[in-house]
Design a protein around this motif. Structure first.
Motif, mmCIF file in Angstrom:
data_model
loop_
_atom_site.group_PDB
_atom_site.id
_atom_site.type_symbol
_atom_site.label_atom_id
_atom_site.label_comp_id
_atom_site.label_asym_id
_atom_site.label_seq_id
_atom_site.Cartn_x
_atom_site.Cartn_y
_atom_site.Cartn_z
ATOM 1 N N LEU A 315 0.855 -1.179 0.000
ATOM 2 C CA LEU A 315 0.000 0.000 0.000
ATOM 3 C C LEU A 315 0.895 1.235 0.000
ATOM 4 O O LEU A 315 1.787 1.354 0.841
ATOM 5 C CB LEU A 315 -0.910 0.002 1.236
ATOM 6 C CG LEU A 315 -1.851 1.208 1.388
ATOM 7 C CD1 LEU A 315 -2.892 1.208 0.277
ATOM 8 C CD2 LEU A 315 -2.535 1.182 2.749
ATOM 9 N N LEU A 316 0.679 2.140 -0.963
ATOM 10 C CA LEU A 316 1.435 3.384 -1.044
ATOM 11 C C LEU A 316 0.538 4.530 -0.603
ATOM 12 O O LEU A 316 -0.563 4.699 -1.151
ATOM 13 C CB LEU A 316 1.937 3.623 -2.465
ATOM 14 C CG LEU A 316 2.835 2.539 -3.068
ATOM 15 C CD1 LEU A 316 3.195 2.888 -4.497
ATOM 16 C CD2 LEU A 316 4.091 2.346 -2.231
ATOM 17 N N VAL A 317 1.009 5.310 0.347
ATOM 18 C CA VAL A 317 0.215 6.408 0.886
ATOM 19 C C VAL A 317 1.060 7.669 0.923
ATOM 20 O O VAL A 317 2.174 7.668 1.469
ATOM 21 C CB VAL A 317 -0.303 6.103 2.309
ATOM 22 C CG1 VAL A 317 -1.229 7.223 2.778
ATOM 23 C CG2 VAL A 317 -1.028 4.771 2.348
ATOM 24 N N ASN A 318 0.556 8.759 0.317
ATOM 25 C CA ASN A 318 1.202 10.070 0.391
ATOM 26 C C ASN A 318 0.573 10.875 1.513
ATOM 27 O O ASN A 318 -0.656 10.942 1.619
ATOM 28 C CB ASN A 318 1.045 10.825 -0.920
ATOM 29 C CG ASN A 318 2.035 10.380 -1.973
ATOM 30 O OD1 ASN A 318 1.752 9.488 -2.739
ATOM 31 N ND2 ASN A 318 3.196 10.985 -2.002
ATOM 32 N N PHE A 319 1.434 11.478 2.320
ATOM 33 C CA PHE A 319 0.968 12.332 3.410
ATOM 34 C C PHE A 319 1.461 13.755 3.181
ATOM 35 O O PHE A 319 2.600 13.970 2.745
ATOM 36 C CB PHE A 319 1.495 11.834 4.763
ATOM 37 C CG PHE A 319 0.965 10.494 5.179
ATOM 38 C CD1 PHE A 319 -0.276 10.387 5.789
ATOM 39 C CD2 PHE A 319 1.701 9.346 4.962
ATOM 40 C CE1 PHE A 319 -0.772 9.150 6.173
ATOM 41 C CE2 PHE A 319 1.225 8.105 5.342
ATOM 42 C CZ PHE A 319 -0.018 8.002 5.952
ATOM 43 N N SER A 320 0.608 14.726 3.476
ATOM 44 C CA SER A 320 1.017 16.127 3.428
ATOM 45 C C SER A 320 1.966 16.393 4.594
ATOM 46 O O SER A 320 2.077 15.572 5.511
ATOM 47 C CB SER A 320 -0.208 17.030 3.539
ATOM 48 O OG SER A 320 -0.770 16.943 4.850
ATOM 49 N N PRO A 321 2.674 17.529 4.585
ATOM 50 C CA PRO A 321 3.555 17.835 5.731
ATOM 51 C C PRO A 321 2.823 17.786 7.066
ATOM 52 O O PRO A 321 3.416 17.433 8.085
ATOM 53 C CB PRO A 321 4.061 19.244 5.407
ATOM 54 C CG PRO A 321 4.029 19.317 3.915
ATOM 55 C CD PRO A 321 2.812 18.527 3.510
ATOM 56 N N ALA A 322 1.534 18.134 7.068
ATOM 57 C CA ALA A 322 0.768 18.119 8.314
ATOM 58 C C ALA A 322 0.286 16.727 8.687
ATOM 59 O O ALA A 322 -0.257 16.526 9.771
ATOM 60 C CB ALA A 322 -0.432 19.064 8.205
ATOM 61 N N TYR A 394 9.113 15.295 -2.756
ATOM 62 C CA TYR A 394 9.174 16.663 -3.239
ATOM 63 C C TYR A 394 8.348 16.786 -4.521
ATOM 64 O O TYR A 394 8.164 15.802 -5.244
ATOM 65 C CB TYR A 394 10.623 17.077 -3.501
ATOM 66 C CG TYR A 394 11.495 16.956 -2.284
ATOM 67 C CD1 TYR A 394 11.697 18.042 -1.444
ATOM 68 C CD2 TYR A 394 12.079 15.739 -1.941
ATOM 69 C CE1 TYR A 394 12.478 17.922 -0.309
ATOM 70 C CE2 TYR A 394 12.862 15.612 -0.808
ATOM 71 C CZ TYR A 394 13.055 16.710 0.008
ATOM 72 O OH TYR A 394 13.821 16.582 1.128
ATOM 73 N N ASP A 395 7.860 18.003 -4.804
ATOM 74 C CA ASP A 395 7.080 18.204 -6.019
ATOM 75 C C ASP A 395 8.007 18.452 -7.198
ATOM 76 O O ASP A 395 9.234 18.373 -7.081
ATOM 77 C CB ASP A 395 6.082 19.356 -5.843
ATOM 78 C CG ASP A 395 6.763 20.684 -5.514
ATOM 79 O OD1 ASP A 395 7.971 20.828 -5.814
ATOM 80 O OD2 ASP A 395 6.100 21.575 -4.968
ATOM 81 N N SER A 396 7.422 18.738 -8.387
ATOM 82 C CA SER A 396 8.204 18.891 -9.611
ATOM 83 C C SER A 396 9.158 20.079 -9.559
ATOM 84 O O SER A 396 10.124 20.131 -10.322
ATOM 85 C CB SER A 396 7.262 19.053 -10.813
ATOM 86 O OG SER A 396 6.420 20.186 -10.631
ATOM 87 N N GLU A 397 8.911 21.041 -8.667
ATOM 88 C CA GLU A 397 9.777 22.207 -8.542
ATOM 89 C C GLU A 397 10.775 22.066 -7.401
ATOM 90 O O GLU A 397 11.455 23.013 -7.041
ATOM 91 C CB GLU A 397 8.929 23.458 -8.340
ATOM 92 C CG GLU A 397 8.009 23.745 -9.523
ATOM 93 C CD GLU A 397 7.158 24.980 -9.317
ATOM 94 O OE1 GLU A 397 7.218 25.546 -8.195
ATOM 95 O OE2 GLU A 397 6.446 25.386 -10.251
ATOM 96 N N GLY A 398 10.862 20.874 -6.827
ATOM 97 C CA GLY A 398 11.828 20.627 -5.771
ATOM 98 C C GLY A 398 11.391 21.096 -4.398
ATOM 99 O O GLY A 398 12.196 21.096 -3.462
ATOM 100 N N GLN A 399 10.130 21.473 -4.252
ATOM 101 C CA GLN A 399 9.632 21.930 -2.957
ATOM 102 C C GLN A 399 9.156 20.733 -2.128
ATOM 103 O O GLN A 399 8.560 19.794 -2.652
ATOM 104 C CB GLN A 399 8.477 22.918 -3.150
ATOM 105 C CG GLN A 399 8.860 24.159 -3.919
ATOM 106 C CD GLN A 399 9.922 24.980 -3.205
ATOM 107 O OE1 GLN A 399 9.838 25.204 -1.989
ATOM 108 N NE2 GLN A 399 10.928 25.423 -3.937
ATOM 109 N N PHE A 400 9.405 20.784 -0.823
ATOM 110 C CA PHE A 400 9.019 19.702 0.075
ATOM 111 C C PHE A 400 7.501 19.533 0.053
ATOM 112 O O PHE A 400 6.754 20.499 0.182
ATOM 113 C CB PHE A 400 9.509 20.009 1.489
ATOM 114 C CG PHE A 400 9.052 19.006 2.512
ATOM 115 C CD1 PHE A 400 9.515 17.705 2.478
ATOM 116 C CD2 PHE A 400 8.144 19.360 3.498
ATOM 117 C CE1 PHE A 400 9.096 16.777 3.405
ATOM 118 C CE2 PHE A 400 7.718 18.446 4.431
ATOM 119 C CZ PHE A 400 8.198 17.151 4.382
#
Length: 584
Positions: A315-322, A394-400
């Protein structure tokens, strides 16, 4: 040379003739140098898609097409050959330079680097190679000042390659047809409508000569660039170039407002205008196409990840910084008892109570250490285990952008690890704890502050050496296995039985009652002596044990208890064996 190669070369010669003749007729002043020269782009585009061994054939086609067009329109004799020869270095250099930049999927302009390469070879180096000889020929044939000849020739050939080479390359490669077929009916109508707007606006602007409205075609061109990409942009620029060139050569359009400066100023002005349109929109279109291609690849990769995750236990899960769930791929039901869609937007602490703290800790650890990983192993309420590996993303612009967790069912692995650990701590002969396994648990019990009462019993088989000597070691092993089984059957589930080695056993009794501890030990001694041990080969052996018991008191360590129990054991042996002695 094959018949197919020859037919393609003949087609190139015919197309070159048609474009060259129409261009000379429509965009040249009194038969002099044309304002835009698209004919070379036809041959360059064909050469880019043919083996280099066939290139001489296409150069010959260009020479013949050029000469025929000049003779037909200008009536030139030797000059026609000279004009044709002057274009050959340009065609060869452009094809050679651009061939190395064509992508694996046959795209000429596929990223910003290819745009720079294209401008260098098509807009600078290749036209420069033909300008000297061509301008000299124009000077000799038309009496045009050499400076004007050089400027107009270079600009006309550069614009011809820049504007028309990508169009003909895409046309011959079938990319326009492929793109059109891939679109839905609504998208096709949109494409035709946008190009129609470009034609209508360009025609309206270049039809009138009262207002300097050259900026107006830029607006629909920008719209085409963002909506249709490079293929649509190139076609739109070509349409504007064709409409504007014809109008300018006939004294119409905003460019004619500078007619008081002379025809050559008008031509140069129009060429600068086309260059502005092309060089401002080409990088934008290439960047947009590059980003679209990247997004397509990312979408394909995401679909592949979803398929892979759904067909496995991962299972792959993406979490926001919060710590909120933003994306889920895989079988969430088997791990969290909820569908993947239901998890979107959930806080990490609300996924499952038993694992909330461990998941949050791993998430925070991954954020604090972006270059590393954080792993959490969690036992669920139903006895299953999950393993969650977190890493920062990180997103496509290198931001966390938070963290991504790979969560899998680790039950089988944990069970295997437990089995291996149990095997490492189990006596192979008797199945009870071996010395290392027993001592580890005994030391942990002593160190545990919550321990309220324990006792230690050391047991030794009486006259075991005689059993081995009289009946053999297989019989001795059978006796040890049977005694171990009887010890286990007489103690409670909370107690531990171990074999220290040889014929020596040990029992950790978890009780603070001296009466209970003594009762268990006496029952064990009686049980062993009361029943003979049956051997597989038909004999019975009577066995007895001696037992030393010690109670744990404050300040008494592991070694102390073993020493005291051992002393009590040997006191039992000295007192006649087959009995229990309690340490003083």
């Amino acid at each position: 040379m094959t018949l197919r190669s020859a037919s393609k070369a003949i087609a190139a010669a015919g197309l070159y003739f048609a474009l060259a003749a129409s261009t000379i007729h429509l965009t040249s002043y009194e038969g002099s140098i044309a304002t835009v020269w698209p004919a070379n782009a036809v041959v360059v585009a064909m050469m880019l898609q043919r083996p280099r061994g066939e290139w001489p054939l296409y150069l010959l086609a260009a020479l013949l097409g050029n000469g025929a067009a000049n003779m037909a329109v200008r009536g030139a004799g030797v000059g026609s050959l000279m004009l044709g020869l002057s274009n050959l270095p340009e065609i060869l250099i452009a094809a050679w330079g651009l061939r190395r930049g064509v992508s694996a999927d046959n795209k000429l302009l596929h990223d910003k680097g290819s745009v720079i390469r294209f401008i260098f070879w098509s807009g600078l180096l290749a036209p420069a190679a033909s300008t000297g000889f061509g301008a000299l020929t124009a000077y000799l044939m038309f009496g045009q000042p050499i400076g004007e000849s050089v400027a107009i020739w270079f600009a006309a050939d550069a614009l011809g390659l820049l504007v028309f080479t990508p169009f003909f390359h895409c046309l011959f490669a079938g990319q326009y047809l492929q793109c059109f077929r891939s679109k839905s009916g609504a998208e096709r109508l949109q494409t035709l409508a946008l190009q129609a707007v470009v034609v209508v606006v360009a025609a309206a602007v270049f039809r009138q000569s009262d207002f300097p409205l050259l900026f107006v075609p830029i607006l629909p061109l920008i719209l085409v660039t963002f909506r249709l990409g490079w293929l649509g942009t190139n076609l739109a620029v070509m349409l504007i170039a064709a409409i504007g060139a014809v109008a300018t050569m006939h004294g119409a359009g905003p460019v004619s407002l500078v007619s008081w400066q002379g025809f050559w100023v008008e031509a140069a002005f129009f060429q600068v205008y086309l260059a502005f349109l092309l060089l401002t929109n080409m990088p934008i279109a290439a960047s947009l196409d590059e980003r679209r291609a990247l997004l397509d690849k990312l979408a394909q990769r995401e679909r592949a990840i979803h398929v892979l995750a759904e067909s496995s236990s991962v299972l792959l899960v993406n979490f926001s910084p919060a710590g909120r769930v933003t994306q889920v791929a895989g079988d969430a039901v088997s791990i969290f008892g909820r569908s993947a869609q239901d998890l979107i937007g959930e806080d990490i602490l609300d996924l499952q109570e038993v694992c909330a703290d461990a998941l949050m800790s791993a998430h925070v650890e991954a954020i604090d250490n972006p270059q590393g990983r954080a792993i959490a192993e969690i036992e669920l309420e139903d006895g299953r285990w999950i393993e969650a590996t977190f890493c920062a993303c990180y997103d496509s612009e290198g931001q966390f952008a938070g963290s991504i967790a790979t969560i899998l069912d680790a039950t089988r692995r944990k069970l295997r690890e437990r089995q291996l650990a149990d095997a490492a701590h189990t006596d192979e002969l008797t199945g009870v704890l071996n010395r290392a396994g027993f001592m580890e648990r005994f030391e942990a019990a002593i160190a545990d502050e919550r321990t309220t009462g324990i006792s230690l019993a050391l047991i030794d088989v009486d006259r075991f050496k005689s059993i081995n000597d009289d009946f053999g070691h297989p019989a001795g092993d059978a006796v040890l296995r049977e005694i171990a089984a009887r010890l286990v059957s007489e103690v409670r589930d909370t107690d531990l039985v171990g074999r220290l080695g040889g014929d020596e056993f040990v029992i950790l009794l978890r009780t603070g009652s001296t009466e209970v501890a003594q009762g268990i030990c006496r029952r064990i001694v009686d049980r062993v002596a009361s029943e003979a041990v049956y051997l597989p080969f038909g004999q019975d052996i009577s066995a007895q044990i001696s037992c030393g018991l010690v109670y744990h008191i404050a300040g008494l360590g592991v070694e102390d208890m073993i020493h005291n129990a051992d002393a009590a054991l040997y006191a039992a042996k000295r007192s006649g064996r087959n009995q229990l002695q309690v340490a003083a």
